[in-house]
Design an enzyme around this catalytic site. Structure first.
Site, PDB file in Angstrom:
ATOM      1  N   SER A 321      38.981  40.933  40.513  1.00  0.00           N
ATOM      2  CA  SER A 321      39.475  42.194  39.970  1.00  0.00           C
ATOM      3  C   SER A 321      40.968  42.079  39.664  1.00  0.00           C
ATOM      4  CB  SER A 321      39.170  43.330  40.955  1.00  0.00           C
ATOM      5  OG  SER A 321      39.445  44.586  40.398  1.00  0.00           O
ATOM      6  N   ASP A 392      29.217  44.934  34.476  1.00  0.00           N
ATOM      7  CA  ASP A 392      30.504  45.394  35.022  1.00  0.00           C
ATOM      8  C   ASP A 392      31.445  45.755  33.876  1.00  0.00           C
ATOM      9  OD1 ASP A 392      32.702  45.894  36.588  1.00  0.00           O
ATOM     10  OD2 ASP A 392      33.049  43.791  37.124  1.00  0.00           O
ATOM     11  N   HIS A 456      30.667  45.740  40.345  1.00  0.00           N
ATOM     12  CA  HIS A 456      31.950  45.048  40.410  1.00  0.00           C
ATOM     13  C   HIS A 456      32.153  44.304  41.730  1.00  0.00           C
ATOM     14  CE1 HIS A 456      36.087  44.344  39.208  1.00  0.00           C
ATOM     15  NE2 HIS A 456      36.555  44.925  40.295  1.00  0.00           N
TER      16      HIS A 456
END
Length: 546
Positions: A321, A392, A456
């Site tokens: 991320s 995602d 995610h």
């Protein structure tokens, strides 16, 4: 999350319009928990339930370490299921199954590290590469697991564990690496809910700093096994449900404004990522050096040390991320600043020794413009392998077309993107490197959900890596415990009987004193400051004056 806001319609559209799903293996997996009548007949097919609950610390120790839950996996008769599932938080059995212990890395490490951009290794997925991706993904996951996010803790924002016992404390004992330095970043940007204002004065160890990752190096034994001395840099991603990254701007800035010695001012990166990477507070003990300065000084020191010993050295950077964005930036910076380069004893330019730099990115956003991609890949020769879940939405951010769920940057020809970038747009972004696209709908262990945080989740990505074989082939686990998916999520099918968000401190870190009172104990160690030789190595890189 990385996207400021989504309407329900746009979320649904983005889910339905993602890249075409891989074929789904419709065979239902064996349940992680099996209920079966006991049997005493020898030779009859049996199922065992491996259930081990380990609490790493006594309640009175004061360390408040997490409790490892029941790692429950059914070891079934191979004739009945065709496979054996191995459940463990340690590295032993998984290392054997992943191919990391068979000696292949000694000869193949450059190929696995991306020297040929992973050609021929992704479809089908190379066994040794799978093991390496999971290893570095677990390094990024360890940053989350070690992060103290308890707002009642006087150490909120720090790493829970000492560097010397870090991998043991996060359940990765035997991984073959040792932490040499923790990395801290400032929180000068607006991060909603990062610290609770009700406890700001009494609980925070620092108002501006937070543990964001670490630098580690392979041990002598592991170095002999993997064929080189590996320097690993791992970055933590966003905390909780991606709250505070939503406030990062999508506009770009020249990477040179971060202090990176890039000669081309048209090379640009996202401002928020850059400010977090290069921001510092001279008045703060922990972030008086920026995250950038910390990682460059440590990598330079280690490369210099092991090159001087005549060893082959590699630099491997990983993150999830936001951590993926920081991994991209730091890998670019390491190569641009030549922190991975040392000179011969004669100091001649033609005798430079360079450690190759590689990024393993998990569910990362775009970081820079097309010129950043050119400089990263072509000029500096940094390699990047991006692992994404096709459902995602985070890898779609940031960019000018983010709010169009049906649109993807790859729909535009490259010359159009470059034209927009040349015309001065500060919203043209492009991905780096090679993509390995996974699909969570392929896994028969995962349930249908509209929770974008599950799509995610890093543990879910590692689960998909473990089971992915090749495009068009069924899902088959290679040894990683599926229960880990629910460590901080609710993504496993309910009939596996693994509770959601099961990883937590015993009694939330509270311990009972001899007087019978329950308290949050102080830590039995001091917070680890920056190494004393930081400035020395920054001077060698030309980042500080003598």
């Amino acid at each position: 999350m990385l996207v400021a806001s989504y309407s329900r319609q746009s979320v649904m559209a983005s889910i339905s319009c993602c890249t075409t799903s891989l074929p789904v293996n419709l065979r239902r997996p064996a349940l992680l928990f099996q209920q079966q009548a006991p049997t005493t007949t020898a030779g009859r097919s049996r199922r065992w339930l491996i259930s081990c609950a380990a609490q790493t610390n006594d309640d009175r120790s004061g360390r408040g370490s997490h409790v490892v839950p029941a790692s429950a996996v059914a070891k079934t008769d191979e004739a009945a299921t065709g496979s054996v599932q191995v459940g463990d938080m340690e590295r032993g059995s998984l290392a054997e199954k992943s191919g990391r212990s068979d000696g292949q890395l000694t000869e193949r490490w450059r190929e696995i590290h991306g020297s040929n951009n992973w050609e021929g290794l992704l479809d089908p997925l190379d066994t040794v590469l799978r093991g390496e991706l999971i290893r570095y993904g677990e390094f990024a996951q360890a940053c989350y697991d070690a992060f103290d996010y308890d707002r009642f803790s006087p150490y909120c924002g720090t790493c829970r564990y000492a560097p010397s016992t870090f991998f043991r404390d996060v359940g990765l004992e035997g991984v073959g690496y040792e932490v040499t330095r923790y990395l801290y970043a400032t929180s000068n940007l607006k991060f909603p809910n990062f610290f609770d204002s009700r406890h700001a004065e009494s609980s925070q160890w620092s108002e501006n700093a937070a543990f964001i990752g670490f630098v580690a190096v392979s041990t002598d034994e592991e170095t002999a096994r993997i064929g080189r001395r590996d320097i690993a840099v791992a970055w933590r991603g966003t905390v909780t449900k991606l709250e505070w990254v939503s406030d990062l701007t999508a506009l770009q800035m020249p990477v040179a404004e971060l202090g990176v010695p890039c000669p081309d001012r048209s090379v640009k990166v996202e401002e928020g990522f850059g400010e977090l990477y290069a921001g510092k507070d001279p008045g703060c003990r922990w972030c008086r050096y920026s995250a950038r300065e910390q990682v460059l000084a440590e990598v330079r020191k280690l490369v210099e040390l092991y090159h001087a010993r005549g060893e082959e050295v590699s630099v491997t950077v990983t993150g999830h991320s936001l951590g993926s964005a920081l991994a991209m930036l730091s890998a670019f910076d390491i190569a641009e600043t030549e922190a991975n380069v040392t000179l011969s004893s004669e100091g001649e330019n033609n005798n430079k020794k360079k450690a190759p730099v590689c990024v393993y990115s998990f569910s990362g956003p775009r970081v820079g413009n097309p010129r950043f991609k050119d400089r990263f890949e072509r000029d500096l020769g940094v390699r990047c392998l991006r692992i994404v879940n096709v459902h995602d939405t985070v890898p779609r951010a940031p960019g000018a077309f983010l709010l169009l769920p049906w649109f993807d940057e790859r729909m535009l020809p490259e010359f159009a993107l470059r034209l927009l970038d040349t015309l001065g747009s500060r919203l043209v972004y492009t991905h780096l490197g090679v993509e390995l696209a996974l699909d969570h709908k392929v896994s028969p262990f995962l349930k249908d959900t509209l929770d974008l945080a599950c799509y995610h989740n890093l543990e879910a990505h590692l689960h998909l890596l473990d089971g992915y074989q090749a495009r068009g082939m069924g899902f088959q686990l290679c040894g990683r415990d599926p229960a880990l998916v629910n460590k901080a999520a609710d993504f496993l099918r309910d009939d596996h009987r693994v509770p959601p968000v099961w990883r937590q401190d015993a009694n939330k870190g509270m311990v009972r004193t001899d007087e019978g009172r329950w308290v949050l104990p102080p830590r039995e160690r001091e917070l680890h400051d920056h190494p004393e030789d930081t400035e020395q190595h920054l001077q060698k890189l030309g980042l500080l004056s003598n």
